[in-house]
Design a protein around this motif. Structure first.
Motif, PDB file in Angstrom:
ATOM      1  N   LEU A   6       0.212  -1.227  -9.920  1.00  0.00           N
ATOM      2  CA  LEU A   6      -0.533  -1.315  -8.667  1.00  0.00           C
ATOM      3  C   LEU A   6      -1.534  -2.457  -8.689  1.00  0.00           C
ATOM      4  N   PHE A   7      -2.209  -2.620  -9.821  1.00  0.00           N
ATOM      5  CA  PHE A   7      -3.157  -3.718  -9.958  1.00  0.00           C
ATOM      6  C   PHE A   7      -2.454  -5.066  -9.839  1.00  0.00           C
TER       7      PHE A   7
ATOM      8  N   GLN B  17       0.435  -5.747  -8.350  1.00  0.00           N
ATOM      9  CA  GLN B  17       0.931  -5.987  -6.997  1.00  0.00           C
ATOM     10  C   GLN B  17      -0.203  -6.367  -6.052  1.00  0.00           C
ATOM     11  N   ALA B  18      -1.341  -5.722  -6.222  1.00  0.00           N
ATOM     12  CA  ALA B  18      -2.501  -6.080  -5.397  1.00  0.00           C
ATOM     13  C   ALA B  18      -2.941  -7.512  -5.671  1.00  0.00           C
TER      14      ALA B  18
ATOM     15  N   SER C  80      -0.145  -9.947  -4.150  1.00  0.00           N
ATOM     16  CA  SER C  80      -0.172  -9.963  -2.686  1.00  0.00           C
ATOM     17  C   SER C  80      -1.448 -10.614  -2.168  1.00  0.00           C
ATOM     18  N   GLY C  81      -2.580 -10.239  -2.761  1.00  0.00           N
ATOM     19  CA  GLY C  81      -3.846 -10.825  -2.328  1.00  0.00           C
ATOM     20  C   GLY C  81      -3.908 -12.319  -2.590  1.00  0.00           C
TER      21      GLY C  81
ATOM     22  N   CYS D 288       0.873  -8.550 -15.934  1.00  0.00           N
ATOM     23  CA  CYS D 288      -0.422  -8.832 -15.312  1.00  0.00           C
ATOM     24  C   CYS D 288      -1.036 -10.112 -15.866  1.00  0.00           C
TER      25      CYS D 288
END
Length: 225
Positions: free
Chosen positions: A19-20, A22-23, A26-27, A154
């Motif tokens: 989740l981290f 992907q955020a 995307s951001g 990441c």
């Protein structure tokens, strides 16, 4: 209660990393688009967007043919079969990256000769580099998610996406008018290349003998077609 909560967090920590990541991706993409639209201007940003569509088109084929099958078929491989399977997938990715980059080089070169007024000759090399390195980096980040090493994904994505933002912002303020579509493509390709080099360090043992290549290609073809 505290012990149970800690155990739950450790059990699903990979989801937190996913989740981290992907955020962050995307951001970063959203922020990069806004910065480029302001720094390049309407006309040049349009040229960059059309060029970047080539990169995205190639990645869509790569995802269907290599990434998506790997993340499903690879995830259920027995430990003993993993080196041969992932070795075969790496060979597929290398072959596809070289082929797609070569075809992109030929297509852009031909387009520049046929339509010289479009002024796309200067995009030939940076676009080819972007096609090659962005898909290699994207493949590696998904490979680490598949083998349950999301921290590596990441780290690689941080190097690529945060790095490209820093460079683009710095150049946009350092010298007015220095950013062009070609320059931005070089930046994106370079950041993806640096990330790919870092990600190659943590790969598991791979079997390069090719004994599973035919089977893997067939499985991926039937999955992705």
């Amino acid at each position: 209660m505290t012990s149970a909560l800690s155990s739950l967090i450790r059990r699903y920590s990979h989801l937190n990393w996913v989740l981290f990541d992907q955020a962050m991706v995307s951001g970063s993409n959203f922020l990069t688009g806004i910065i480029l639209a302001r720094a390049l201007g309407i006309a040049e940003f349009g040229r960059f967007t059309l060029a970047w569509m080539v990169v995205l088109f190639v990645q869509s084929i790569q995802h269907a043919a290599i990434n998506a099958p790997m993340m499903t078929i690879g995830a259920r491989q027995e430990s003993a079969n993993c080196p041969a399977y992932y070795g075969a997938v790496f060979v597929q990715q290398i072959a596809f990256a070289i082929l797609s980059a070569g075809l992109s080089l030929i297509a852009v070169t031909a387009s520049a000769l046929i339509f010289p007024d479009y002024g796309i000759a200067g995009l030939t090399l940076p676009l080819t580099a972007a096609v090659f390195f962005t898909q290699v980096q994207d493949f590696l980040r998904r490979y680490y998610f598949t083998i349950e090493k999301p921290v590596w994904s990441c780290v690689g994505d941080g190097c690529r996406y945060l790095g490209q933002i820093v460079v683009i912002i710095w150049l946009s303020f350092a010298v007015e008018g220095v950013l062009t579509s070609a320059m931005v493509l070089w930046i994106l390709a370079s950041s993806a290349m640096c990330s790919a080099v870092i990600l190659l360090v943590g790969t598991d043992r791979l079997d390069w003998s090719g004994r599973s290549l035919g089977k893997t290609v067939s499985e991926h073809w039937h999955f992705g077609k």
